[in-house]
Design a protein around this motif. Structure first.
Motif, mmCIF file in Angstrom:
data_model
loop_
_atom_site.group_PDB
_atom_site.id
_atom_site.type_symbol
_atom_site.label_atom_id
_atom_site.label_comp_id
_atom_site.label_asym_id
_atom_site.label_seq_id
_atom_site.Cartn_x
_atom_site.Cartn_y
_atom_site.Cartn_z
ATOM 1 N N SER A 28 -8.379 -3.105 3.449
ATOM 2 C CA SER A 28 -8.080 -3.335 2.029
ATOM 3 C C SER A 28 -8.022 -2.031 1.249
ATOM 4 C CB SER A 28 -9.142 -4.225 1.389
ATOM 5 O OG SER A 28 -9.433 -5.335 2.176
ATOM 6 N N ARG A 29 -8.372 -0.928 1.907
ATOM 7 C CA ARG A 29 -8.507 0.342 1.203
ATOM 8 C C ARG A 29 -9.457 0.207 0.016
ATOM 9 N NH1 ARG A 29 -2.422 2.912 1.207
ATOM 10 N NH2 ARG A 29 -2.138 2.823 3.456
ATOM 11 N N ASP A 43 2.825 7.989 1.978
ATOM 12 C CA ASP A 43 3.720 7.068 2.697
ATOM 13 C C ASP A 43 5.130 7.591 2.926
ATOM 14 O OD1 ASP A 43 4.208 4.167 3.604
ATOM 15 O OD2 ASP A 43 5.849 4.545 2.201
ATOM 16 N N HIS A 44 5.681 8.324 1.964
ATOM 17 C CA HIS A 44 7.114 8.612 2.057
ATOM 18 C C HIS A 44 7.462 9.936 1.376
ATOM 19 C CE1 HIS A 44 6.315 5.866 -1.419
ATOM 20 N NE2 HIS A 44 6.879 6.848 -2.074
ATOM 21 N N GLN A 59 0.813 -1.221 0.000
ATOM 22 C CA GLN A 59 0.000 0.000 0.000
ATOM 23 C C GLN A 59 0.847 1.270 0.000
ATOM 24 O OE1 GLN A 59 -2.730 -0.669 3.319
ATOM 25 N NE2 GLN A 59 -4.147 -1.788 1.987
ATOM 26 N N ALA A 60 2.175 1.105 0.008
ATOM 27 C CA ALA A 60 3.056 2.275 0.127
ATOM 28 C C ALA A 60 3.348 2.949 -1.210
ATOM 29 C CB ALA A 60 4.369 1.885 0.798
ATOM 30 N N GLY A 61 2.962 2.302 -2.308
ATOM 31 C CA GLY A 61 3.241 2.914 -3.606
ATOM 32 C C GLY A 61 4.700 2.795 -4.018
ATOM 33 N N PRO A 93 -2.492 -3.316 -3.551
ATOM 34 C CA PRO A 93 -2.937 -2.417 -2.488
ATOM 35 C C PRO A 93 -4.171 -2.963 -1.747
ATOM 36 C CG PRO A 93 -2.360 -1.146 -4.444
ATOM 37 C CD PRO A 93 -2.270 -2.598 -4.826
#
Lengths: 532, 532
Positions: free
Chosen positions: B164-165, B337-338, A300-302, A440
């Motif tokens: 699961s988004r 996320d980052h 899910q972090a891409g 994801p």
């Protein structure tokens, strides 16, 4: 002299497990199951008696068709455990009457014309690696005969477009054959299913193949830029486009059509530059559940890792040599464009967030050698199954995908159902799990079963195990297949999974494309009623 | 009191361009084209006389149906330039006889049952923002009447699965309505077409909508986890799955079906955490060609920017205030996320490799404010078109996608064809280009036309321009639409683009799902012959 493939087992004859290796493996398996195993010898061609062909090719197609015993025997089944067991025991009651090897698209057109007019079933056959009964010649119905249409002579990379990174490739090209033609251009399709050496581009498209990469662009679906399909009603050619909003995608009707709607003779495929940067790490977790959560975080972090393979403690022990009971998440990144520190560092942080440790640290720019060794072992695994068959035991895999919210329950239910079935049916055995792909919104778990059995009981016992697994999967909200396809073996569960009215509309589409109902009958749907 | 939408022009009445703004714009346009323009007043409801309804709703459905003049007028067309021109001039000869507003799925079922039995055409209508004649009530044929089925009352986010988004969302939810319900969960669908405020989830799925993000997950196709579709033959519900290899994807038959196969009442959609990290940069290039090469390099690098919008010199001037003749590539990355330094730095390097300069440097963690301002201007653009209509000129867009190898030629051919047509038809005007989406194998260029015309000539002149553009696109290997859909306006070119035999199979599928042929007749295919 060309390399010969085993007509009854997996792959190349010169790569087959030797009798010595089989005996050594048998000793180990016998010890594991605490019972004796009987190693039998593989069948011989000379010992086979096939029923005589029911049809002969018309004169103009005769040069493409063979009724040779080895050809017919080799095209009777795919390569599922059940297929190998049946072939190993010489059960070849319904071989194809003929094996046709078209060498051009007009040959394919002519073959389908003949089959349509003569009421002969045509089974499109790529590398023959189906593990779901997708190329089986026993199609039932009232067909005059069955022809296995082996497409491996249509094996060229016809055009390479370096600017768009796309290539026009014939449908019968086996994995190594097409990669060999792309390599001089510095490109790769980078699609490596376990069957890579023994499956074709057309087969990958027809079965919605998943490559061994874990995220983002890995399914063959996403690599298809355009398809060319010979149907009995004519040729379908879609337009090369990077994206389109013009109605439902024609390509997506043929992706997954499993030979029931047409024969994929060519496709424009999105290709890639060969990767030059790599980074990898393995994180260890005290529990399976923690590993699952970490895999989900990474998915899910891409970050789009090339590898995000979660191994349960059993598989970590056998595949990664981690024997302390840890669950292991194998992470890898690849790029042809840029170094990958930021990517792997963040993925490792995601693991740490869920209690993961990375004993050996991050290996940036890890060598092709390591990946190559792993790939070699990965590709070699199915050869071992032949030895298990020879010793009268059971080894097979099955797979699914489910959303994350249902995953824990699905995994638990499948393991419980299969362990219970193993205990009552086989008196022992194991089921282990790893992730092949993460998304994801969910994961694709891949299960491996190893169990004691006896010659003569293998097929029926596996069938019971498979039913227990499939019922558990369907009930827990999974798909009957994430990348092995439906074939004949999954039909019962597929019919429950797909929306019924939609199935009728697909059947109607088939009646247009294949009015005589000769294409791979029984796959995806029942054959339409025969025209009389 | 609920906010009112314009029945003839774009969007909210309270957001419409004011008469003062229109006059100011008219002065500027007149100067640009060196000719006078005549600003006319918008039509009034009181001045409209619609043909009386030909059908009445049956008693049990009467409470859902309206024959109110504003309702019927507002559902007569979509919102293409041509639609706005016709409505502005009071050309409303074929309004729907009734506008139905179902409030539940059983309402939808009952409406389609009635339409099927009574031979009444049903036009699924979401936000009504179609720019391709997708919701037009003038369907031809021998229907007893036409009902526009407005689905915006089916507007709930029914379930959110944070693990699961994914979210289960009703098909009639407009963009802001569904985002408003996702926001408290910290989630977003992150799908922002320009019509965002005036289009629905079901409309996005039915038209294969493209969001405003440039790469990877941006098309609605990729966000669909499962669909629920009411067809006249029954309800189709696919299974929630992150991935599957079980036959052709049922979802992919309904993605792009444009209301011709069923009404999408619900879908499970993949959603995302709201982004917290951002980085952006704009690179300037001396030539369009250098900008194209840089965009291709970024698209092929595996970086997946949220924004990768190439503006030609004209658009750079009007949209980005860059007036030195540069081509501008606007790059943006977003993540929940980052941090994104490594990503944007490498993208900027790709630009530098092709001669790009970054005058203002990289803006890491750029504020939502900047993105918000741009989005607000982006969403506001269609309001300005109403003013162009009022002054008797032409403003419209068209779009396509093509592989990189063909792109330069396609761009050249389209610009030459449209400029030539502008010169001969309108005596002037401009066509400009930007990229909305980039792919590893190609790009989606988006063209904007602005031209002088006169009241009474706008529709016919635009039609000639559109034909010139569409012919150039088809000939150069593009798609007739990358994300606007086919509707009735693109049918001629779509019919040439799609494989003919495949089109027959789609028609056969429609006959199963919509046996009476009442669903959005004329869209994607001709209505099937009426049952008598």
């Amino acid at each position: 002299m060309s390399r010969r493939r085993s007509w009854w087992g997996w792959g190349w004859l010169d790569q087959a497990v030797t009798p010595e290796q089989t005996r050594a493996l048998a000793t180990s398996v016998a010890a594991r199951f605490a019972r004796s195993v009987e190693v039998r010898s593989p069948p011989t061609l000379a010992g086979l008696t096939l029923p005589p062909p029911r049809v002969a090719a018309p004169r103009l197609l005769a040069h493409l068709c063979s009724d040779d015993t080895e050809e017919r025997a080799g095209h009777t089944y795919g390569k599922s455990f059940r297929d190998v067991v049946r072939a190993f025991h010489g059960q070849l009651d319904h071989p194809p009457d003929l094996v046709a090897r078209p060498t051009s698209e007009p040959d394919v057109v002519a073959l389908l014309e003949w089959c349509s007019s003569a009421g002969v079933a045509a089974i499109p056959y790529g590398g023959g690696s189906s593990v779901v009964g997708g190329v089986e010649a026993d199609v039932g119905g009232s067909y005059a005969g069955v022809v296995s249409v082996d497409l491996t002579a249509l094996d060229r990379v016809v055009e390479v477009d370096r600017v768009s990174r796309a290539a026009r490739i014939e449908g019968g090209a086996l994995g190594p054959v097409l990669e060999g033609q792309l390599r001089p251009h510095g490109c790769t399709l980078r699609h490596f299913p376990q069957s890579f050496e023994h499956s074709t581009l057309g087969g990958w498209i027809a079965t919605r193949s998943g490559g061994h990469y874990a995220t983002n662009y890995t399914h063959i679906d996403d690599f298809v830029e355009a398809v060319r399909v010979v149907t009995p009603a004519g040729i379908v050619q879609s337009r090369r486009l990077p994206g389109s909003g013009a109605g439902p995608s024609p390509d997506r009707m043929f992706v997954g059509s499993e030979g029931a709607l047409g024969i994929i003779t060519e496709a424009w495929m999105r290709i890639q530059d060969r990767p030059t940067w790599r980074a990898s790490a393995s994180a260890h977790f005290a529990t399976w559940s923690a590993g699952v959560q970490a895999a989900r975080a990474v998915a899910q972090a891409g970050l789009f890792p090339a590898n995000c393979r979660l191994l349960d403690a059993s598989e970590a022990s056998t595949s990664a040599g981690v024997v302390d009971g840890s669950t292991v998440l194998v992470l890898g990144f690849e790029s042809a464009d840029h170094p990958l520190e930021a990517w792997i560092d963040r993925a490792v942080e995601c693991c740490a967030d869920h209690g993961g440790t990375v004993p050996e640290g991050v290996r940036a720019a890890s060598t092709e050698g390591t990946a190559g060794a792993w790939r070699s072992s990965f590709l070699r695994a199915p050869y071992g199954r032949d030895a298990i068959v020879a010793m009268g035991c059971i080894a097979e895999t099955f797979e699914t995908a489910a959303t994350w919210d249902r995953f824990d329950e699905l995994h638990r239910a499948v393991v419980v159902a299969v362990e219970s079935a193993l205990s009552s049916i086989c008196g022992g055995g194991s089921v282990t799990c790893r992730f092949t792909h993460v998304y994801p919104d969910g994961a694709a778990p891949y299960f491996t079963v190893l169990a004691p059995s006896t010659h003569g009981s293998q097929e029926a016992q596996w069938q019971q195990l498979k039913e227990a697994a499939s019922e558990a999967i369907l009930t827990a909200g999974g798909t009957i297949t994430h990348h092995h396809a439906v074939g004949r073996d999954h039909r019962r569960w597929y019919d429950r999974q797909r929306p019924p009215i939609w199935a009728e509309s697909l059947q109607a589409a088939k009646r247009v494309l294949d009015p005589a109902g000769i294409l791979n009958p029984g796959v995806l749907m029942d054959p339409p009623p025969r025209q009389t």
